[in-house]
Design an enzyme around this catalytic site. Structure first.
Site, PDB file in Angstrom:
ATOM      1  N   GLU A 399       2.220  -7.675 -10.891  1.00 60.12           N
ATOM      2  CA  GLU A 399       2.814  -8.289  -9.694  1.00 60.12           C
ATOM      3  C   GLU A 399       2.237  -9.659  -9.362  1.00 60.12           C
ATOM      4  O   GLU A 399       2.963 -10.518  -8.852  1.00 60.12           O
ATOM      5  CB  GLU A 399       2.653  -7.353  -8.492  1.00 60.12           C
ATOM      6  N   HIS A 466       4.442   4.992  -1.385  1.00 59.04           N
ATOM      7  CA  HIS A 466       5.775   4.528  -1.768  1.00 59.04           C
ATOM      8  C   HIS A 466       6.753   4.501  -0.591  1.00 59.04           C
ATOM      9  O   HIS A 466       7.954   4.440  -0.802  1.00 59.04           O
ATOM     10  CB  HIS A 466       6.362   5.425  -2.870  1.00 59.04           C
TER      11      HIS A 466
END
Length: 661
Positions: A399, A466
């Site tokens: 990322e 999540h």
């Protein structure tokens, strides 16, 4: 190496050393005050590199980058003034010594975040590759930076995509006060290149011929499309880590020996041996000393330009009048005439991306698993690779590199879209969003901007790592814009506006809405950022919502209507900027407000909105503002606990009834 080239390298090296000496003299005299990181002993490698780079080539420097920026042509006046925060600085004093940039010289960024320059360099090189403009990008870093994960991510991207990028490691043997052998398990940092299948070479930072050969080969490879090179320039640091560092951690005898072996006098002797006369060298040295002295004196003699309150917030956004909660409502264009289609939210994102890619070849997309045939875990990029080629690229799971590359590509004039699959992964990419994308315009004094978009998904009951809504983190960052749509029509128009926007935008969407259907115009259109929408008019209470809580508000309003309570629903659509005008109009009419979101209640967006309403409508509100939000706890997987974490329409209904008692 011929006489003329050697003399030019000496001129650049001597200029840097002279500037360092003059700066430290003024620091000791108390005329200047700033954290200065000299590069004494490391001047030759940047001088050789910049002598070989073309004017269109680009560089990303480190905070110990005085040798890089001066060798590239930055004036001592611009550099020193920037370091002390003077208005004469190259960035108007807003970046400081760790934020030096001048795009017309190819100096794209200097960063104080160790190692992060590498992934930004990868983005600049990616832009060059896509545009086929024959640019080469050089990224400088210290040996200590090679321990940072972003450096390894950048090397992977660069090698995988054969980017025109050169990694230059100035290995002076110390990471601040930690010796090389205490943090490296290899003797030569260039050996790390083997792990990324790129050439790696170690050369002496005091040998101009060896440096020229290494840099020339790397530049030639990059320009020919053969990929990156890692060059380790080994030299000694003849000074402390910073100007006031006495170096007590170093062995004195060893350090004295290094100083006695100063590469600059050796370079001078080499220039003489190549055929330059003593008179030529004295003329060069005299000119450089005069230039440095004049520039230093100009900074001392020139008063800092007076500033106003408006200057504090200038260069944060493209619009100098930007406010996070605005009372100036943007003008909305009517939706286009033509057919409406029934689509899912996912389809609306995909439609917007196809539209943006077709309209502007500067648009590109990076993310994990987004290229066809996979087209992403949630499928928002379906068909982009088949239609537009490698402008839509699947990346490694990295990322920092994904969003660092987006920052670099945006600095180079592209319009990148990066996908961060789950919002919980935001901390991994936070440096790039908060320290680079959001601050680039400000730190460069308005010279640079980052027109990039981050798309990120909030989960729905997929567990604590999540499912969390972290929009408040982003809203707290000056320089970013944030949107969170609730229906396909808004999603398409807002995403296209984000991609067009000159500022970095974060586009948040919710997993629970991916397959929610609704009408959407087939033609292209934009919805301005910062324009809320009254979803339903009412007279008793205003329910302020965004994203998935819009559906909660509609359900609550339907139930409240059965009890004779008329609820007005305002969909914010944008979280930065917030449409303050629409909120005031609605809450002035109803006298009551409920703000609902799934983000944590404590320090969540509702707190700031409530403060705004209480301040602007003090004395007009019929009841205190009510907040309905997620509990101050991670989001659970357990279905029963999840229902208790955020109580949705039930809590909205109860809040409204309590206000009307």
């Amino acid at each position: 190496m011929d006489k003329t080239t050697l003399l030019e390298i000496y001129r650049k090296s001597f200029r840097t050393r002279t500037a360092e000496d003059a700066i430290q003299l003024q620091l000791r005299a108390g005329k200047f005050y700033f954290s200065f990181y000299p590069a004494t002993g490391q001047e030759i490698a940047p001088a050789v590199l910049t002598s070989l780079l073309e004017p269109q080539d680009q560089m990303v420097a480190i905070y110990r980058g005085i040798a890089d920026v001066l060798a590239r042509g930055l004036s001592v006046k611009e550099f020193v003034a920037e370091c002390i925060g003077h208005s004469l600085g190259v960035c108007g004093g807003k970046g400081g010594g760790m934020g030096v940039a001048k795009p017309e010289l190819g100096l794209m960024m200097t960063t104080g975040i160790v190692g992060s320059s590498s992934v930004i360099g990868a983005g600049l090189a990616l832009a060059s590759q896509l545009r086929k403009d024959n640019r080469v990008v050089a990224v400088s870093m210290g040996d200590g930076a090679t321990s940072i994960g972003s450096v390894h991510e950048a090397m992977l991207f660069a090698s995988l995509w054969k980017l025109p990028l050169i990694f230059v490691i100035h290995n002076n043997g110390w990471s601040e006060s930690t010796p090389f052998e205490a943090y490296s398990v290899i003797e030569q940092l260039s050996d790390r290149a083997k792990g990324y299948s790129m050439p790696g070479v170690t050369v002496s930072g005091r040998d101009p011929e060896a440096l020229e050969q290494a840099f020339a080969e790397a530049i030639s490879r990059a320009r020919a499309g053969e990929g990156p090179t890692l060059i380790e320039s080994k030299t000694n640091r003849l000074c402390g880590h910073y100007a006031a560092d006495p170096g007590a951690y170093r062995d004195k005898a060893e350090w004295d020996a290094e100083k006695a072996n100063d590469p600059l006098p050796q370079l001078r002797a080499r220039v003489l041996a190549a055929g330059s006369s003593e008179d030529e060298l004295i003329a060069v040295e005299t000119a450089m000393k005069a230039e440095v002295d004049a520039d230093i004196q100009a900074v001392i003699d020139t008063p800092v330009t007076p500033v106003t309150d408006a200057d504090v917030t200038s260069d944060v956004y493209a619009d100098p009048e930007f406010r996070p909660i605005s009372l100036a409502r943007p003008k909305a264009e009517p939706l286009p005439d033509g057919p409406m289609v029934e689509v899912t939210m996912r389809d609306s994102y995909n439609n917007a991306l196809h539209t943006a890619f077709a309209e502007d070849e500067r648009v590109l997309m990076l993310g994990e698993d987004i290229a066809d045939p996979a087209s992403g875990v949630v499928g928002i990029s379906k068909g982009l690779t088949n239609r537009f080629g490698d402008r839509c690229r699947s990346t490694p799971i990295a990322e920092q590199a994904i969003f660092g590359s987006c920052v670099g590509a945006a600095l180079a004039g592209m319009k990148p879209v990066g996908e961060l699959l789950m919002m919980d992964f935001l901390p991994v990419a936070m440096d790039m969003m908060v320290n680079h994308a959001a601050k680039a315009r400000f730190m460069t004094g308005g010279q640079m901007h980052v027109p990039m978009t981050m798309m990120t998904l909030v989960g729905a009951g997929n567990g604590a790592q999540h499912s969390h809504s972290s929009e408040a983190w982003l809203m707290h960052t000056p320089g970013l814009k944030i949107v969170y749509p609730s229906n396909p029509t808004d999603a398409k128009g807002l995403l296209l506006s984000c991609i067009d926007d000159p500022d970095p935008c974060v586009f948040i969407h919710h997993m629970g809405q991916l397959f929610q259907k609704g009408p959407m115009p087939e033609a292209a259109y934009r919805i301005p950022l910062g324009l809320a929408k009254v979803v339903r008019e009412g007279s008793d209470v205003t329910i302020i919502v965004y994203g998935p809580t819009v559906a909660d508000a509609i359900k609550a309003a339907d139930e409240l209507a059965k009890d004779g309570i008329s609820a007005e629903i305002v969909d914010l659509r944008s979280l930065v900027p917030i449409d303050g005008a629409t909120l005031l109009e609605s809450v002035s009419k109803t006298g009551r407000a409920i703000i609902a979101h799934r983000a944590t209640d404590f320090m969540g967006p509702a707190g700031e909105i409530a403060a705004f309403l209480h301040k602007e409508l003090f004395g007009q509100l019929k009841a205190p503002v009510v907040r309905v939000a997620g509990a101050y706890a991670p989001v659970p997987k357990h279905a029963g606990l999840l229902a208790m974490h955020y109580k949705g329409s039930t809590a909205i209904i109860q809040g409204a009834k309590d206000m009307l008692r």
